[in-house]
Design a protein around this motif. Structure first.
Motif, short mmCIF file in Angstrom:
data_model
loop_
_atom_site.label_atom_id
_atom_site.label_comp_id
_atom_site.label_asym_id
_atom_site.label_seq_id
_atom_site.Cartn_x
_atom_site.Cartn_y
_atom_site.Cartn_z
N PHE A 1 -16.97 -29.68 -36.88
CA PHE A 1 -17.01 -30.27 -38.22
C PHE A 1 -16.09 -31.49 -38.25
O PHE A 1 -15.05 -31.51 -37.59
CB PHE A 1 -16.55 -29.25 -39.27
CG PHE A 1 -17.41 -28.01 -39.32
CD1 PHE A 1 -18.62 -28.01 -39.99
CD2 PHE A 1 -17.00 -26.84 -38.69
CE1 PHE A 1 -19.40 -26.87 -40.03
CE2 PHE A 1 -17.77 -25.70 -38.73
CZ PHE A 1 -18.99 -25.71 -39.40
N VAL A 2 -16.46 -32.49 -39.02
CA VAL A 2 -15.66 -33.72 -39.05
C VAL A 2 -14.25 -33.45 -39.56
O VAL A 2 -13.32 -34.21 -39.27
CB VAL A 2 -16.34 -34.80 -39.91
CG1 VAL A 2 -17.64 -35.26 -39.26
CG2 VAL A 2 -16.59 -34.31 -41.34
N SER A 3 -14.06 -32.36 -40.30
CA SER A 3 -12.73 -32.03 -40.81
C SER A 3 -11.81 -31.45 -39.74
O SER A 3 -10.59 -31.41 -39.91
CB SER A 3 -12.85 -31.03 -41.97
OG SER A 3 -13.53 -29.86 -41.55
N ASP A 4 -12.38 -31.01 -38.64
CA ASP A 4 -11.60 -30.46 -37.52
C ASP A 4 -12.39 -30.69 -36.24
O ASP A 4 -12.99 -29.78 -35.68
CB ASP A 4 -11.34 -28.96 -37.73
CG ASP A 4 -10.47 -28.36 -36.64
OD1 ASP A 4 -9.67 -29.10 -36.04
OD2 ASP A 4 -10.61 -27.14 -36.37
N TYR A 5 -12.35 -31.93 -35.79
CA TYR A 5 -13.26 -32.36 -34.73
C TYR A 5 -12.50 -32.58 -33.43
O TYR A 5 -11.49 -33.30 -33.40
CB TYR A 5 -13.97 -33.64 -35.16
CG TYR A 5 -15.21 -33.97 -34.35
CD1 TYR A 5 -16.29 -33.09 -34.32
CD2 TYR A 5 -15.29 -35.16 -33.65
CE1 TYR A 5 -17.43 -33.40 -33.60
CE2 TYR A 5 -16.44 -35.48 -32.92
CZ TYR A 5 -17.49 -34.59 -32.90
OH TYR A 5 -18.62 -34.90 -32.19
N ASN B 1 -15.19 -37.15 -28.48
CA ASN B 1 -15.38 -37.75 -29.80
C ASN B 1 -15.44 -39.26 -29.68
O ASN B 1 -14.47 -39.90 -29.27
CB ASN B 1 -14.22 -37.33 -30.71
CG ASN B 1 -14.20 -38.09 -32.02
OD1 ASN B 1 -15.22 -38.58 -32.49
ND2 ASN B 1 -13.01 -38.19 -32.61
N VAL C 1 -15.84 -39.97 -34.85
CA VAL C 1 -15.08 -39.47 -36.00
C VAL C 1 -13.64 -39.98 -35.95
O VAL C 1 -12.89 -39.62 -35.05
CB VAL C 1 -15.10 -37.93 -36.05
CG1 VAL C 1 -14.29 -37.44 -37.26
CG2 VAL C 1 -16.52 -37.40 -36.12
N ARG D 1 -6.49 -33.50 -29.80
CA ARG D 1 -7.35 -32.31 -29.93
C ARG D 1 -8.22 -32.15 -28.67
O ARG D 1 -9.41 -32.45 -28.69
CB ARG D 1 -8.21 -32.43 -31.19
CG ARG D 1 -7.42 -32.43 -32.49
CD ARG D 1 -8.28 -32.77 -33.69
NE ARG D 1 -8.84 -34.10 -33.58
CZ ARG D 1 -8.18 -35.20 -33.93
NH1 ARG D 1 -6.95 -35.13 -34.40
NH2 ARG D 1 -8.74 -36.39 -33.80
#
Length: 282
Positions: A62-66, A151, A154, A115
């Motif tokens: 999800f873009v909120s936790d990528y 990524n 994002v 991340r």
């Protein structure tokens, strides 16, 4: 210590499988010849494990936790994901994994970006792994694969400098932390210029593509990192051209050296510039 056996990169545009016949015959021949040479290079190099570095199309988070980088540590990698089958039009495939190798490399680079994570579950693969698997005939090689999805879209995106430094750490880990005699290949999957779903969806920045390919052939990595920034990639096609960051990871792992261009094609119907290279490791 282990050895980097082959270093290659190529576009994975879905048009190469889903809409291949829409291109002129000469361009189709260019793509087939390039991927045939990639297949031969993998076989000839006696590669045991192939790292396929490619962008994730927001299919595995999800873009909120990528995740910035995700190492696939499954025993087997299967694809394509069901959702992508209608437009990829590739056969189902299963590739052997190498979780032990992937785990060592993940542990080596996990602090190179905010991340960096790993999973032993099968990831959802679209054109990132499915196109090179199909076009380069990876199943027939029997080579084990460690997918590394990154990524490229994002914010904040790990830029060209971060990707190159991660590649340097990755290369050092291959050479010093893996078993002696193991032959590890690197495949940067993605690019060239395209803007999926954007106002330039039907445009290819051929000038940028040829400039990029020429820079790679020259082999001046410092110039590439200075001139071909993430922002410059975005100018050539937002949300798509930045897939070339996967090539920067490979470049960091092998260090400055020239490469051989395997071919280029600009086909509007494919919605993406096609290019492929093989670096000289001699």
């Amino acid at each position: 210590m282990a050895e980097i056996s082959v270093a290659i990169a190529a576009s994975h545009a879905p048009g190469l499988t889903g809409w291949f016949d829409k291109a002129p015959e000469a361009d189709r021949k260019t793509v087939l010849a390039a991927y045939a040479e990639i297949h031969e290079a993998i076989v000839r190099s006696r590669t045991d494990v192939l790292l396929v570095i490619a962008n994730d199309h927001i299919a595995n988070g999800f873009v909120s936790d990528y995740n910035d980088f995700t190492f696939g540590l499954a025993d087997r990698h299967t694809g394509p994901d069901e959702w992508f089958k209608p437009w990829l039009r590739v056969p189902d495939y299963e590739l052997p994994g190498s979780p032990d190798v992937g785990e060592v490399l993940y542990e080596s680079v996990k602090d190179c970006a905010p991340r960096v994570r790993a999973t032993r579950e099968n990831l959802r693969y679209d054109d990132n792994l499915s196109v090179p698997t199909t076009m380069a005939g990876l199943v027939s090689t029997g080579v084990a694969v460690v997918p590394v999805l990154q990524n490229c879209t994002v914010p904040p995106v790990p830029d060209e400098k971060v990707c190159y430094r991660l590649g340097e750490t990755l290369g050092e880990a291959i050479r010093t932390r893996l078993p002696a005699g193991l032959r590890v290949g690197l495949f940067g999957s993605g690019g060239l210029s395209h803007e999926p779903g954007g106002p330039r969806y039907l445009e290819i920045d051929e000038k940028f593509d040829r400039w990029w390919m020429d820079l790679l052939v020259e082999g001046d990595h410092e110039k590439i990192r200075t001139d071909v920034t993430f922002e410059r990639m975005e100018e050539a096609g937002s949300g798509g051209t930045s897939e070339l960051l996967s090539w920067l990871v490979v470049m960091g792992a092998i260090g400055p050296r020239p490469c051989k261009a395997l071919g280029y094609a600009a086909v509007d119907q494919w919605r993406c510039g096609f290019g492929a290279v093989r670096w000289d490791l001699s």
